[in-house]
Design an enzyme around this catalytic site. Structure first.
Site, PDB file in Angstrom:
ATOM      1  N   THR A 132     -13.229  -6.228  -0.840  1.00 20.66           N
ATOM      2  CA  THR A 132     -12.245  -5.352  -1.465  1.00 20.66           C
ATOM      3  C   THR A 132     -12.881  -4.064  -1.975  1.00 20.66           C
ATOM      4  O   THR A 132     -14.073  -4.042  -2.301  1.00 20.66           O
ATOM      5  CB  THR A 132     -11.605  -6.107  -2.655  1.00 20.66           C
ATOM      6  OG1 THR A 132     -10.808  -5.210  -3.419  1.00 20.66           O
ATOM      7  CG2 THR A 132     -12.658  -6.706  -3.589  1.00 20.66           C
ATOM      8  N   ASP A 133     -12.064  -3.021  -2.099  1.00 22.01           N
ATOM      9  CA  ASP A 133     -12.554  -1.774  -2.704  1.00 22.01           C
ATOM     10  C   ASP A 133     -12.773  -1.924  -4.210  1.00 22.01           C
ATOM     11  O   ASP A 133     -13.413  -1.080  -4.840  1.00 22.01           O
ATOM     12  CB  ASP A 133     -11.588  -0.608  -2.408  1.00 22.01           C
ATOM     13  CG  ASP A 133     -10.181  -0.823  -2.922  1.00 22.01           C
ATOM     14  OD1 ASP A 133      -9.893  -1.896  -3.494  1.00 22.01           O
ATOM     15  OD2 ASP A 133      -9.344   0.093  -2.758  1.00 22.01           O
ATOM     16  N   GLU A 134     -12.248  -3.027  -4.793  1.00 24.88           N
ATOM     17  CA  GLU A 134     -12.369  -3.186  -6.252  1.00 24.88           C
ATOM     18  C   GLU A 134     -13.815  -3.389  -6.697  1.00 24.88           C
ATOM     19  O   GLU A 134     -14.122  -3.234  -7.877  1.00 24.88           O
ATOM     20  CB  GLU A 134     -11.505  -4.348  -6.744  1.00 24.88           C
ATOM     21  CG  GLU A 134     -10.038  -4.127  -6.460  1.00 24.88           C
ATOM     22  CD  GLU A 134      -9.098  -4.925  -7.349  1.00 24.88           C
ATOM     23  OE1 GLU A 134      -9.562  -5.530  -8.322  1.00 24.88           O
ATOM     24  OE2 GLU A 134      -7.901  -4.923  -7.049  1.00 24.88           O
ATOM     25  N   TYR A 157     -12.284 -11.040 -11.094  1.00 22.82           N
ATOM     26  CA  TYR A 157     -12.032 -11.081  -9.642  1.00 22.82           C
ATOM     27  C   TYR A 157     -12.997 -10.158  -8.905  1.00 22.82           C
ATOM     28  O   TYR A 157     -13.697 -10.576  -7.970  1.00 22.82           O
ATOM     29  CB  TYR A 157     -10.579 -10.691  -9.329  1.00 22.82           C
ATOM     30  CG  TYR A 157     -10.375 -10.305  -7.869  1.00 22.82           C
ATOM     31  CD1 TYR A 157     -10.439 -11.264  -6.864  1.00 22.82           C
ATOM     32  CD2 TYR A 157     -10.152  -8.971  -7.491  1.00 22.82           C
ATOM     33  CE1 TYR A 157     -10.287 -10.919  -5.514  1.00 22.82           C
ATOM     34  CE2 TYR A 157      -9.996  -8.619  -6.164  1.00 22.82           C
ATOM     35  CZ  TYR A 157     -10.072  -9.598  -5.167  1.00 22.82           C
ATOM     36  OH  TYR A 157      -9.920  -9.238  -3.849  1.00 22.82           O
ATOM     37  N   LYS A 161     -16.083 -10.937  -6.229  1.00 22.99           N
ATOM     38  CA  LYS A 161     -16.150 -10.410  -4.855  1.00 22.99           C
ATOM     39  C   LYS A 161     -17.452  -9.614  -4.668  1.00 22.99           C
ATOM     40  O   LYS A 161     -18.079  -9.679  -3.608  1.00 22.99           O
ATOM     41  CB  LYS A 161     -14.931  -9.527  -4.553  1.00 22.99           C
ATOM     42  CG  LYS A 161     -13.602 -10.262  -4.498  1.00 22.99           C
ATOM     43  CD  LYS A 161     -13.488 -11.297  -3.387  1.00 22.99           C
ATOM     44  CE  LYS A 161     -13.455 -10.705  -2.010  1.00 22.99           C
ATOM     45  NZ  LYS A 161     -13.169 -11.765  -0.984  1.00 22.99           N
TER      46      LYS A 161
HETATM   47  P1  NAD Z   1      -4.241 -14.841  -0.817  1.00 19.28           P
HETATM   48  O1  NAD Z   1      -4.424 -15.183  -2.252  1.00 19.28           O
HETATM   49  O2  NAD Z   1      -2.888 -14.506  -0.315  1.00 19.28           O
HETATM   50  O3  NAD Z   1      -4.768 -16.063   0.092  1.00 19.28           O
HETATM   51  C1  NAD Z   1      -5.958 -16.727  -0.187  1.00 19.28           C
HETATM   52  C2  NAD Z   1      -6.029 -17.963   0.722  1.00 19.28           C
HETATM   53  O4  NAD Z   1      -7.281 -18.626   0.468  1.00 19.28           O
HETATM   54  C3  NAD Z   1      -4.926 -18.975   0.481  1.00 19.28           C
HETATM   55  O5  NAD Z   1      -4.429 -19.465   1.700  1.00 19.28           O
HETATM   56  C4  NAD Z   1      -5.621 -20.086  -0.297  1.00 19.28           C
HETATM   57  O6  NAD Z   1      -5.037 -21.372  -0.111  1.00 19.28           O
HETATM   58  C5  NAD Z   1      -7.028 -20.011   0.279  1.00 19.28           C
HETATM   59  N1  NAD Z   1      -8.030 -20.558  -0.662  1.00 19.28           N
HETATM   60  C6  NAD Z   1      -8.192 -20.215  -1.962  1.00 19.28           C
HETATM   61  N2  NAD Z   1      -9.187 -20.938  -2.505  1.00 19.28           N
HETATM   62  C7  NAD Z   1      -9.669 -21.737  -1.519  1.00 19.28           C
HETATM   63  C8  NAD Z   1     -10.696 -22.711  -1.458  1.00 19.28           C
HETATM   64  N3  NAD Z   1     -11.422 -23.017  -2.546  1.00 19.28           N
HETATM   65  N4  NAD Z   1     -10.935 -23.337  -0.282  1.00 19.28           N
HETATM   66  C9  NAD Z   1     -10.200 -23.030   0.830  1.00 19.28           C
HETATM   67  N5  NAD Z   1      -9.190 -22.135   0.818  1.00 19.28           N
HETATM   68  C10 NAD Z   1      -8.928 -21.493  -0.334  1.00 19.28           C
HETATM   69  O7  NAD Z   1      -5.281 -13.681  -0.526  1.00 19.28           O
HETATM   70  P2  NAD Z   1      -5.119 -12.406   0.430  1.00 19.28           P
HETATM   71  O8  NAD Z   1      -4.403 -11.343  -0.301  1.00 19.28           O
HETATM   72  O9  NAD Z   1      -4.660 -12.855   1.744  1.00 19.28           O
HETATM   73  O10 NAD Z   1      -6.651 -11.951   0.514  1.00 19.28           O
HETATM   74  C11 NAD Z   1      -7.502 -12.453   1.545  1.00 19.28           C
HETATM   75  C12 NAD Z   1      -8.885 -11.852   1.375  1.00 19.28           C
HETATM   76  O11 NAD Z   1      -8.806 -10.441   1.453  1.00 19.28           O
HETATM   77  C13 NAD Z   1      -9.536 -12.138   0.022  1.00 19.28           C
HETATM   78  O12 NAD Z   1     -10.900 -12.383   0.233  1.00 19.28           O
HETATM   79  C14 NAD Z   1      -9.331 -10.890  -0.788  1.00 19.28           C
HETATM   80  O13 NAD Z   1     -10.354 -10.712  -1.724  1.00 19.28           O
HETATM   81  C15 NAD Z   1      -9.389  -9.833   0.307  1.00 19.28           C
HETATM   82  N6  NAD Z   1      -8.641  -8.589   0.073  1.00 19.28           N
HETATM   83  C16 NAD Z   1      -7.323  -8.628  -0.268  1.00 19.28           C
HETATM   84  C17 NAD Z   1      -6.612  -7.440  -0.407  1.00 19.28           C
HETATM   85  C18 NAD Z   1      -5.133  -7.416  -0.755  1.00 19.28           C
HETATM   86  O14 NAD Z   1      -4.582  -6.351  -1.000  1.00 19.28           O
HETATM   87  N7  NAD Z   1      -4.454  -8.553  -0.787  1.00 19.28           N
HETATM   88  C19 NAD Z   1      -7.258  -6.217  -0.197  1.00 19.28           C
HETATM   89  C20 NAD Z   1      -8.625  -6.211   0.129  1.00 19.28           C
HETATM   90  C21 NAD Z   1      -9.295  -7.414   0.276  1.00 19.28           C
HETATM   91  O1  DAU Z   2      -7.619  -3.018  -3.946  1.00 23.99           O
HETATM   92  C1  DAU Z   2      -7.619  -4.234  -3.259  1.00 23.99           C
HETATM   93  C2  DAU Z   2      -7.076  -5.324  -4.154  1.00 23.99           C
HETATM   94  O2  DAU Z   2      -5.676  -5.109  -4.246  1.00 23.99           O
HETATM   95  C3  DAU Z   2      -7.374  -6.729  -3.639  1.00 23.99           C
HETATM   96  O3  DAU Z   2      -8.755  -6.937  -3.634  1.00 23.99           O
HETATM   97  C4  DAU Z   2      -6.691  -7.786  -4.507  1.00 23.99           C
HETATM   98  O4  DAU Z   2      -6.881  -9.070  -3.959  1.00 23.99           O
HETATM   99  C5  DAU Z   2      -5.204  -7.468  -4.558  1.00 23.99           C
HETATM  100  O5  DAU Z   2      -4.577  -8.386  -5.449  1.00 23.99           O
HETATM  101  C6  DAU Z   2      -4.968  -6.042  -5.030  1.00 23.99           C
HETATM  102  O6  DAU Z   2      -5.360  -5.900  -6.418  1.00 23.99           O
HETATM  103  P1  DAU Z   2      -4.478  -5.053  -7.461  1.00 23.99           P
HETATM  104  O7  DAU Z   2      -4.778  -5.511  -8.817  1.00 23.99           O
HETATM  105  O8  DAU Z   2      -4.615  -3.593  -7.196  1.00 23.99           O
HETATM  106  O9  DAU Z   2      -3.005  -5.500  -6.972  1.00 23.99           O
HETATM  107  P2  DAU Z   2      -1.693  -5.904  -7.799  1.00 23.99           P
HETATM  108  O10 DAU Z   2      -0.593  -6.069  -6.788  1.00 23.99           O
HETATM  109  O11 DAU Z   2      -1.918  -7.001  -8.758  1.00 23.99           O
HETATM  110  O12 DAU Z   2      -1.391  -4.576  -8.644  1.00 23.99           O
HETATM  111  C7  DAU Z   2      -1.268  -3.315  -8.032  1.00 23.99           C
HETATM  112  C8  DAU Z   2      -1.065  -2.286  -9.134  1.00 23.99           C
HETATM  113  O13 DAU Z   2       0.225  -2.513  -9.731  1.00 23.99           O
HETATM  114  C9  DAU Z   2      -2.061  -2.407 -10.259  1.00 23.99           C
HETATM  115  O14 DAU Z   2      -2.376  -1.103 -10.748  1.00 23.99           O
HETATM  116  C10 DAU Z   2      -1.337  -3.204 -11.351  1.00 23.99           C
HETATM  117  C11 DAU Z   2       0.126  -2.802 -11.141  1.00 23.99           C
HETATM  118  N1  DAU Z   2       1.138  -3.839 -11.447  1.00 23.99           N
HETATM  119  C12 DAU Z   2       0.995  -5.066 -10.867  1.00 23.99           C
HETATM  120  C13 DAU Z   2       1.927  -6.066 -11.103  1.00 23.99           C
HETATM  121  C14 DAU Z   2       1.768  -7.431 -10.489  1.00 23.99           C
HETATM  122  C15 DAU Z   2       2.228  -3.542 -12.246  1.00 23.99           C
HETATM  123  O15 DAU Z   2       2.374  -2.390 -12.747  1.00 23.99           O
HETATM  124  N2  DAU Z   2       3.149  -4.520 -12.485  1.00 23.99           N
HETATM  125  C16 DAU Z   2       3.052  -5.774 -11.967  1.00 23.99           C
HETATM  126  O16 DAU Z   2       3.917  -6.645 -12.250  1.00 23.99           O
END
Ligand code: NAD
Ligand code: DAU
Length: 351
Positions: A132-134, A157, A161
């Site tokens: 992630t970019d975080e 989190y 990562k």
């Molecule tokens: P998600 O939370 O939707 O899915 C996570 C999956 O991992 C689920 O299917 C869960 O059951 C599985 N999991 C969790 N713990 C586990 C364990 N101990 N053993 C086996 N499986 C397990 O997550 P996502 O949003 O699909 O993110 C996927 C990946 O991409 C993550 O590594 C996250 O850090 C990264 N990522 C997400 C975003 C985003 O915006 N969602 C952006 C950048 C990177």
């Molecule tokens: O940048 C990549 C990341 O993006 C991933 O690594 C994470 O897995 C993914 O969860 C996401 O993280 P964020 O914290 O940026 O996403 P989230 O959807 O939780 O929130 C996006 C923005 O919106 C953040 O600034 C917080 C705000 N927010 C979020 C929720 C859930 C609100 O204002 N209200 C809300 O109810």
């Protein structure tokens, strides 16, 4: 690296993993995809129904925190490639309960790397780590994250990562393992668990519930449609250089308030309701502790070296996403279990 023959995909029942498998399983019928997922609250097999009968797809329930289970999976399938999505992914949950984030994101990644390292006679093509970019922390009004930006994670989190990224890189430098890492910005699209900003706001807007914006709504994220991320992952997996990191982003910065307004407009259009009524559902709630102000990605490396760039515009991706949630009420009902209701109660009533 050419096309892999057998890929162990972790976390394939989650948001990005299920979208990735939905694209890649039918596209590469000669490649075996083994989806290893423990099915936490965020993992949902309903997201994979359309591919579950495919000959080149298998599901195996296992928890990557458990080293013996990981080794068993490894010995059973002997994959040549790993695509590692599995993680605890929600920042707010990491603030209320950080332990599982370290266990899954750090120890789980270590267990997979160890299986990959000690895999005996198995061909080791690539270990691809999804990050992630975080990990880079927060930007001010100016600037972009590059692959050289110093790690400075803010939440449990992002710290977990960051730790997992360091482990993957260390296994490359120390043991010479073929690895790649991608650090991507915020994704949105179908099959995202409704704790994240996009699906939470879409569903609440559709159902006439409040739209809880953290703080003043001025925090900025760089939004990318999930299919664009999935294509980038395949590109890096097959064409990326071992040991390298690639940033992935949408070049689509929005404040959270702008995103919520766009969601209101898109939902209003789909449902034929007045936009102003939906705007009236916005409420401002207590900010997230340690809330990063701005994320923005410089994706010029993956664009120049591997020719990837995002295809979906923010407007077209948003429309597709809203339509998907409107057309999939069974999926929504399924993921909104008792545990989901508890999270919403806990996270929003006390804000
Ligand atoms: P998600 O939370 O939707 O899915 C996570 C999956 O991992 C689920 O299917 C869960 O059951 C599985 N999991 C969790 N713990 C586990 C364990 N101990 N053993 C086996 N499986 C397990 O997550 P996502 O949003 O699909 O993110 C996927 C990946 O991409 C993550 O590594 C996250 O850090 C990264 N990522 C997400 C975003 C985003 O915006 N969602 C952006 C950048 C990177
Ligand atoms: O940048 C990549 C990341 O993006 C991933 O690594 C994470 O897995 C993914 O969860 C996401 O993280 P964020 O914290 O940026 O996403 P989230 O959807 O939780 O929130 C996006 C923005 O919106 C953040 O600034 C917080 C705000 N927010 C979020 C929720 C859930 C609100 O204002 N209200 C809300 O109810």
């Amino acid at each position: 690296m050419g096309n892999p023959e057998s890929i162990l995909v972790t976390g394939g029942a989650g948001f990005i993993g299920s979208n990735w498998l939905s694209l890649m399983v039918p596209r590469f019928p000669k490649c075996q995809f083994i989806n290893v997922d423990s099915l936490t609250y965020a993992g949902n097999l309903a997201s994979l129904q359309h591919i579950q009968e495919s000959e080149n797809y298998r599901f195996h329930r296992a928890d990557i925190r458990d080293r013996d289970s990981v080794n068993d999976v490894w010995m059973t399938y002997r994959p040549d490639t790993v695509v590692h999505f599995a993680a605890e992914s929600h920042v707010d949950r990491s603030i209320s309960g950080p332990i599982e984030f370290i266990e899954t994101n750090v120890i789980g990644t270590l267990n997979l790397l160890e299986a990959f390292r000690t895999a005996g006679d198995t061909d080791r093509n690539r270990f691809h780590h999804i990050s992630t970019d975080e990990v880079y922390g927060s930007l001010g009004d100016e600037g972009l994250f590059t692959e050289e930006t110093r790690y400075d994670p803010s939440s449990p989190y992002s710290a977990s990562k960051a730790a997992s990224d360091h482990l993957v890189r260390a296994y490359h430098r120390t043991y010479g393992l073929p690895v790649t890492i991608t650090n991507c910005s915020n994704n949105y699209g179908p099959r995202q668990f409704p704790e994240k900003l996009f699906p939470l706001m879409i569903l609440n807007a559709m159902e006439g519930k409040s739209l809880p914006v953290y703080g003043t709504g001025t925090n900025v994220r760089d939004w990318l449609y999930v299919d664009d991320h999935c294509e980038a992952i395949w590109t890096v997996l097959t064409e990326g250089v071992s040991g390298e990191t690639y940033n992935i982003g949408g070049n689509s910065e929005r404040t959270n308030l702008e995103v919520v307004h766009s969601i209101c407009r898109a939902v209003a259009e789909e449902l034929g309701r007045p936009f102003e009524d939906l705007l009236g559902q916005i409420t401002y709630v207590k900010d997230r502790p340690g809330h990063d102000f701005r994320y923005a990605i410089d994706a010029s490396k993956i664009q120049a070296d591997l020719g990837w760039s995002p295809k979906e515009s923010f407007e077209s991706g948003l429309k597709k996403t809203v339509q998907w949630y409107l057309q999939n009420p069974e999926w929504i009902a399924q993921v909104r279990s008792g545990e989901y209701r508890q999270w919403i109660e806990q996270n929003y009533t006390q804000r």
